[in-house]
Design an enzyme around this catalytic site. Structure first.
Site, PDB file in Angstrom:
ATOM      1  N   ASP A  36      47.602  40.666  40.551  1.00  0.00           N
ATOM      2  CA  ASP A  36      46.111  39.691  40.255  1.00  0.00           C
ATOM      3  C   ASP A  36      45.975  40.177  38.712  1.00  0.00           C
ATOM      4  O   ASP A  36      45.694  41.194  38.552  1.00  0.00           O
ATOM      5  CB  ASP A  36      45.272  40.141  41.233  1.00  0.00           C
ATOM      6  CG  ASP A  36      44.025  39.245  40.876  1.00  0.00           C
ATOM      7  OD1 ASP A  36      44.065  38.200  41.350  1.00  0.00           O
ATOM      8  OD2 ASP A  36      43.221  39.605  40.186  1.00  0.00           O
ATOM      9  N   TYR A  69      41.094  39.280  31.565  1.00  0.00           N
ATOM     10  CA  TYR A  69      41.262  40.746  31.655  1.00  0.00           C
ATOM     11  C   TYR A  69      41.956  41.279  30.330  1.00  0.00           C
ATOM     12  O   TYR A  69      42.102  42.440  30.089  1.00  0.00           O
ATOM     13  CB  TYR A  69      42.040  41.175  32.914  1.00  0.00           C
ATOM     14  CG  TYR A  69      41.501  40.728  34.156  1.00  0.00           C
ATOM     15  CD1 TYR A  69      40.197  40.729  34.221  1.00  0.00           C
ATOM     16  CD2 TYR A  69      42.364  41.023  35.349  1.00  0.00           C
ATOM     17  CE1 TYR A  69      39.603  40.286  35.649  1.00  0.00           C
ATOM     18  CE2 TYR A  69      41.838  40.494  36.493  1.00  0.00           C
ATOM     19  CZ  TYR A  69      40.510  40.253  36.744  1.00  0.00           C
ATOM     20  OH  TYR A  69      39.637  39.836  37.914  1.00  0.00           O
ATOM     21  N   LYS A 127      44.046  33.587  36.436  1.00  0.00           N
ATOM     22  CA  LYS A 127      42.691  32.806  36.494  1.00  0.00           C
ATOM     23  C   LYS A 127      42.186  32.247  35.311  1.00  0.00           C
ATOM     24  O   LYS A 127      42.474  32.842  34.233  1.00  0.00           O
ATOM     25  CB  LYS A 127      41.622  33.731  37.152  1.00  0.00           C
ATOM     26  CG  LYS A 127      41.933  34.667  38.275  1.00  0.00           C
ATOM     27  CD  LYS A 127      40.721  35.634  38.601  1.00  0.00           C
ATOM     28  CE  LYS A 127      41.437  36.771  39.636  1.00  0.00           C
ATOM     29  NZ  LYS A 127      41.946  37.605  38.863  1.00  0.00           N
ATOM     30  N   HIS A 146      38.259  31.045  37.837  1.00  0.00           N
ATOM     31  CA  HIS A 146      37.529  32.768  37.897  1.00  0.00           C
ATOM     32  C   HIS A 146      36.127  32.455  38.697  1.00  0.00           C
ATOM     33  O   HIS A 146      35.830  33.402  39.460  1.00  0.00           O
ATOM     34  CB  HIS A 146      37.632  33.372  36.682  1.00  0.00           C
ATOM     35  CG  HIS A 146      37.717  34.615  36.559  1.00  0.00           C
ATOM     36  ND1 HIS A 146      38.406  35.320  35.567  1.00  0.00           N
ATOM     37  CD2 HIS A 146      37.295  35.549  37.443  1.00  0.00           C
ATOM     38  CE1 HIS A 146      38.475  36.679  36.079  1.00  0.00           C
ATOM     39  NE2 HIS A 146      37.571  37.009  36.966  1.00  0.00           N
TER      40      HIS A 146
HETATM   41  P1  NAD Z   1      38.461  48.127  43.674  1.00  0.00           P
HETATM   42  O1  NAD Z   1      37.568  48.146  44.951  1.00  0.00           O
HETATM   43  O2  NAD Z   1      39.901  47.815  43.732  1.00  0.00           O
HETATM   44  O3  NAD Z   1      38.097  49.705  43.045  1.00  0.00           O
HETATM   45  C1  NAD Z   1      38.976  50.319  42.083  1.00  0.00           C
HETATM   46  C2  NAD Z   1      38.160  51.715  42.043  1.00  0.00           C
HETATM   47  O4  NAD Z   1      38.481  52.329  43.199  1.00  0.00           O
HETATM   48  C3  NAD Z   1      39.286  52.245  41.115  1.00  0.00           C
HETATM   49  O5  NAD Z   1      38.936  52.163  39.687  1.00  0.00           O
HETATM   50  C4  NAD Z   1      39.209  53.641  41.589  1.00  0.00           C
HETATM   51  O6  NAD Z   1      38.357  54.440  40.846  1.00  0.00           O
HETATM   52  C5  NAD Z   1      38.988  53.520  43.008  1.00  0.00           C
HETATM   53  N1  NAD Z   1      40.479  53.731  43.746  1.00  0.00           N
HETATM   54  C6  NAD Z   1      41.096  53.058  43.834  1.00  0.00           C
HETATM   55  N2  NAD Z   1      42.156  53.442  45.013  1.00  0.00           N
HETATM   56  C7  NAD Z   1      41.762  54.815  45.444  1.00  0.00           C
HETATM   57  C8  NAD Z   1      42.137  55.697  46.285  1.00  0.00           C
HETATM   58  N3  NAD Z   1      43.055  55.442  47.146  1.00  0.00           N
HETATM   59  N4  NAD Z   1      41.100  56.509  46.535  1.00  0.00           N
HETATM   60  C9  NAD Z   1      39.971  56.657  46.035  1.00  0.00           C
HETATM   61  N5  NAD Z   1      39.615  55.943  45.030  1.00  0.00           N
HETATM   62  C10 NAD Z   1      40.259  54.784  44.736  1.00  0.00           C
HETATM   63  O7  NAD Z   1      37.746  47.475  42.610  1.00  0.00           O
HETATM   64  P2  NAD Z   1      38.187  46.182  41.404  1.00  0.00           P
HETATM   65  O8  NAD Z   1      39.235  46.849  40.489  1.00  0.00           O
HETATM   66  O9  NAD Z   1      36.892  45.716  40.843  1.00  0.00           O
HETATM   67  O10 NAD Z   1      38.824  45.132  42.324  1.00  0.00           O
HETATM   68  C11 NAD Z   1      40.020  45.031  42.814  1.00  0.00           C
HETATM   69  C12 NAD Z   1      40.887  43.848  41.870  1.00  0.00           C
HETATM   70  O11 NAD Z   1      40.135  42.602  42.201  1.00  0.00           O
HETATM   71  C13 NAD Z   1      40.544  43.897  40.344  1.00  0.00           C
HETATM   72  O12 NAD Z   1      41.576  44.804  39.896  1.00  0.00           O
HETATM   73  C14 NAD Z   1      40.898  42.347  39.852  1.00  0.00           C
HETATM   74  O13 NAD Z   1      42.276  42.128  40.000  1.00  0.00           O
HETATM   75  C15 NAD Z   1      40.021  41.773  41.237  1.00  0.00           C
HETATM   76  N6  NAD Z   1      38.745  41.378  40.615  1.00  0.00           N
HETATM   77  C16 NAD Z   1      38.415  39.887  40.777  1.00  0.00           C
HETATM   78  C17 NAD Z   1      37.260  39.574  40.521  1.00  0.00           C
HETATM   79  C18 NAD Z   1      36.850  38.128  40.276  1.00  0.00           C
HETATM   80  O14 NAD Z   1      35.871  37.573  39.972  1.00  0.00           O
HETATM   81  N7  NAD Z   1      37.698  37.489  40.773  1.00  0.00           N
HETATM   82  C19 NAD Z   1      36.208  40.518  40.149  1.00  0.00           C
HETATM   83  C20 NAD Z   1      36.525  41.862  40.043  1.00  0.00           C
HETATM   84  C21 NAD Z   1      37.883  42.197  40.574  1.00  0.00           C
END
Ligand code: NAD
Length: 278
Positions: free
Chosen positions: A47, A52, A77, A110
């Site tokens: 994704d 980004y 997106k 997005h």
């Molecule tokens: P997430 O909930 O995936 O959390 C990421 C954080 O969780 C990491 O930086 C790390 O600190 C922690 N983490 C990950 N794996 C872990 C594990 N196994 N144990 C402990 N901690 C752990 O948050 P995110 O990155 O904001 O969301 C995931 C994806 O969603 C993004 O990377 C992006 O691709 C997408 N996204 C989309 C939008 C949108 O507006 N469409 C907004 C935000 C994110």
């Protein structure tokens, strides 16, 4: 129990893995490394987004992986400043160029950006690109049901996917049910809920992790899958990238799912899409 490891069929017949690798806040250099790791570990959905700033790195990783293009599901997106038919089309072409691919598997708007009032035209541009084979599936992100209704009434098509903020602190139960009624797949962003608290340390999550011999993150990812969502956790660390995919060898009980549902606070960590003005 692990039929959840099978991909989901979207409303347009396209087949999408239920779990993918999220790349938000991973820059071009790092994204090449982390996406290569994710693909090596078995992820088949990545994704990204023009916003980004990492599509070049993502594309390089896909190319370097040697995995055939049709075995990797690529989502990108269109950003808020490229709404409208022509601008969205140009944005898509630029994303394809940065990624070094001929098509995207899923292209999302997005944010609905309702103040601009152009999301229907933007969606139409994605539908046109789908006709031409530049996009396999047309979806959206951060859309409220009212935005989805308008897209459907003006284009005749329901988006295949709505990628929304969703985690146990903000579980979107009503929206999930509404999506299911209309054949739209819910994809959870921010699935580990890290920005609003210590979700992974919450008692119901820790208890289920102990009961199944899994990590708290695996329990939360499994909760998403068992609640019917696709999910795209992100980590820059190889061991966590691996851990987050190892969720197909256990099943949460009904009681465990309900206890995790009970963590809902009703508060978003991100922006409210209805008032999103950018
Ligand atoms: P997430 O909930 O995936 O959390 C990421 C954080 O969780 C990491 O930086 C790390 O600190 C922690 N983490 C990950 N794996 C872990 C594990 N196994 N144990 C402990 N901690 C752990 O948050 P995110 O990155 O904001 O969301 C995931 C994806 O969603 C993004 O990377 C992006 O691709 C997408 N996204 C989309 C939008 C949108 O507006 N469409 C907004 C935000 C994110």
């Amino acid at each position: 129990m692990n039929e959840l490891s099978a991909p989901i069929r979207l409303n347009d017949g396209v087949v999408m893995p239920r779990i993918g690798y999220g790349t938000y806040k991973v820059g071009d250099d790092e994204s090449q490394r982390t996406v290569e790791t994710a693909l090596e570990l078995g992820y088949r959905l990545v994704d990204t987004a023009e916003m980004y700033g990492n599509e070049v790195g993502v594309g390089r990783a896909v190319a370097a992986s040697g995995i055939p293009r049709d075995e990797v599901f690529l989502t990108s997106k269109v950003w808020n400043d490229h709404h409208g038919r022509d601008a969205a089309r140009r944005a898509l072409e630029q994303s394809l160029e940065r990624l070094g691919v001929d098509y995207l598997d899923l292209y999302l708007i997005h944010w609905p950006s309702p103040k601009q009032g152009l999301y229907t035209e933007t969606f139409q541009a994605i539908l046109d690109a789908k006709e031409e084979g530049l996009v396999r599936s047309a979806g959206v992100s951060n859309f409220l049901p009212e935005h989805l209704e308008r897209v459907r009434s003006e284009t005749g098509v329901w988006p295949s996917v709505n990628q929304i903020e969703l985690h146990p602190y903000f579980n979107q139960a009503d929206v999930r049910a509404w999506h299911a009624e209309h054949g739209i797949v819910t994809e959870s962003w921010g699935p580990l809920g890290q920005r609003t608290g210590s979700l992974l340390a919450e008692e119901p999550v820790a208890a289920a992790a102990a009961a199944h011999g899994k990590s708290p993150a695996q329990v939360v990812i499994r909760w998403h899958l068992q609640r019917g969502c696709a999910v795209i956790p992100k980590s820059a660390r190889a061991e966590r990238i691996a851990e987050n995919l190892e969720v197909f060898d256990f099943e949460l009980t009904g009681e465990e799912l309900t206890a995790i549902d009970g963590l809902h606070t009703g508060r978003r960590q991100g922006i409210d899409p209805g008032g999103h003005e950018r």
